[in-house]
Design a protein around this motif. Sequence first.
Motif, short mmCIF file in Angstrom:
data_model
loop_
_atom_site.label_atom_id
_atom_site.label_comp_id
_atom_site.label_asym_id
_atom_site.label_seq_id
_atom_site.Cartn_x
_atom_site.Cartn_y
_atom_site.Cartn_z
N ASP A 110 33.01 53.67 31.17
CA ASP A 110 32.44 52.55 31.94
C ASP A 110 33.27 52.25 33.18
O ASP A 110 32.71 51.86 34.22
CB ASP A 110 32.34 51.30 31.06
N LEU A 111 34.58 52.40 33.08
CA LEU A 111 35.44 52.17 34.25
C LEU A 111 35.14 53.19 35.34
O LEU A 111 35.03 52.85 36.52
CB LEU A 111 36.91 52.21 33.85
N TYR A 112 35.01 54.46 34.97
CA TYR A 112 34.67 55.49 35.96
C TYR A 112 33.30 55.21 36.58
O TYR A 112 33.08 55.46 37.76
CB TYR A 112 34.67 56.87 35.32
N LEU B 197 45.10 37.28 29.22
CA LEU B 197 44.28 38.33 28.60
C LEU B 197 45.07 39.61 28.42
O LEU B 197 46.00 39.90 29.18
CB LEU B 197 43.06 38.62 29.47
N SER B 198 44.67 40.39 27.44
CA SER B 198 45.19 41.75 27.30
C SER B 198 44.50 42.63 28.33
O SER B 198 43.49 42.24 28.93
CB SER B 198 44.90 42.29 25.89
N PHE C 204 39.77 44.02 31.60
CA PHE C 204 38.85 45.01 32.15
C PHE C 204 37.49 44.98 31.43
O PHE C 204 36.44 45.08 32.07
CB PHE C 204 39.47 46.41 32.07
N GLY C 205 37.53 44.83 30.11
CA GLY C 205 36.29 44.82 29.35
C GLY C 205 35.39 43.65 29.71
O GLY C 205 34.17 43.81 29.85
N ARG C 206 35.98 42.47 29.88
CA ARG C 206 35.16 41.31 30.20
C ARG C 206 34.65 41.35 31.63
O ARG C 206 33.55 40.88 31.91
CB ARG C 206 35.96 40.03 29.92
N ALA C 207 35.42 41.93 32.54
CA ALA C 207 34.92 42.11 33.91
C ALA C 207 33.68 43.01 33.90
O ALA C 207 32.68 42.73 34.58
CB ALA C 207 36.01 42.72 34.80
N LEU C 208 33.74 44.08 33.12
CA LEU C 208 32.59 44.99 33.02
C LEU C 208 31.40 44.30 32.36
O LEU C 208 30.24 44.48 32.78
CB LEU C 208 32.98 46.23 32.22
N GLN C 209 31.65 43.48 31.35
CA GLN C 209 30.57 42.76 30.68
C GLN C 209 29.91 41.76 31.62
O GLN C 209 28.68 41.62 31.65
CB GLN C 209 31.11 42.05 29.44
N LEU C 210 30.72 41.06 32.41
CA LEU C 210 30.17 40.09 33.36
C LEU C 210 29.37 40.79 34.45
O LEU C 210 28.35 40.27 34.91
CB LEU C 210 31.30 39.26 33.97
N GLY D 27 37.41 34.82 31.14
CA GLY D 27 36.58 35.95 31.52
C GLY D 27 35.32 36.10 30.70
O GLY D 27 34.68 37.14 30.74
N LYS D 28 34.92 35.05 29.98
CA LYS D 28 33.76 35.17 29.09
C LYS D 28 32.46 34.66 29.69
O LYS D 28 31.38 35.01 29.22
CB LYS D 28 34.03 34.42 27.77
N SER D 29 32.56 33.81 30.71
CA SER D 29 31.32 33.20 31.21
C SER D 29 31.36 32.99 32.72
O SER D 29 32.43 32.86 33.33
CB SER D 29 31.06 31.87 30.49
#
Length: 260
Positions: A99-101, A131-132, A137-143, A211-213
């Motif tokens: 997903d990052l790529y 954040l870890s 990174f995961g929450r940025a991608l989810q948002l 980073g959740k909402s």
Amino acid sequence: MAGSKALPTFCFLLCAASCALAAASYDYMILSLIWPGTSCQPGWTGKPACCVDPLIDNPEPDFLVETMETYDSATGKLVAKCEPNCRFLINPLVDLLDDLYAYWPSLSCPAQNGKQVWKAAWCTFGNCTSLSEVNYFGRALQLRARADVLHALGSKAIIPSETKSYSLEDIEDALVPKIGFSAVVECTTEMGVLSREYLLSRVRICVSADGKSIIGCPFARKSNCGSKVKFYPFTDDMLGRPRHPAAGHIKLPSDKAMTQ
């Protein structure tokens, strides 16, 4: 007596240091999403402005994560580089790499594999958060996926085009159902034959500290675009890499799919 006189001074300095640290704390973030059809436009030389590592698949033809910045709502100022001896570890991100790529790539020339971009984001902003790496990174991608800017625009018939211009007001209104009034549309400019043209370059979205909402921006932010905005297509020949003989242009979702 000397000690008692020095104590108030010491306390004042300690308080000042504590206040300075408190002032530098973040309590919201801004997710910056770029449109590669603008950032990868060839310059006047005709050379590609973007490059992608030939060992990596093309990024998705979509709005891509540029970074997720940390801010202090008390001052509205950027909070950055909180850890001078920053460590960035790629191993915790192994499950996010595809997903990052695809959605948070390096587009700089000469081509890089993305790790430098992710390290810069983490060491500039990520380590200012609680954040870890995985959550940052995961929450940025989810948002990014939740905002779904390309589909939001397409649902109002705002489709990448080499010739058509769109109203800034229509672009902003198209984002409200998905993002609310949090989004700020930004443009880059180029001089046309008769006038200056504004090219849709990024959408910036305020998000919560965890980073959740998506949240309303604590400070009002204005678009730098003109009343009419161009939204150029993104094609794989913008990426400065040899075309595979069997490869065609990147295909955006059809008008029908984007308006559903």
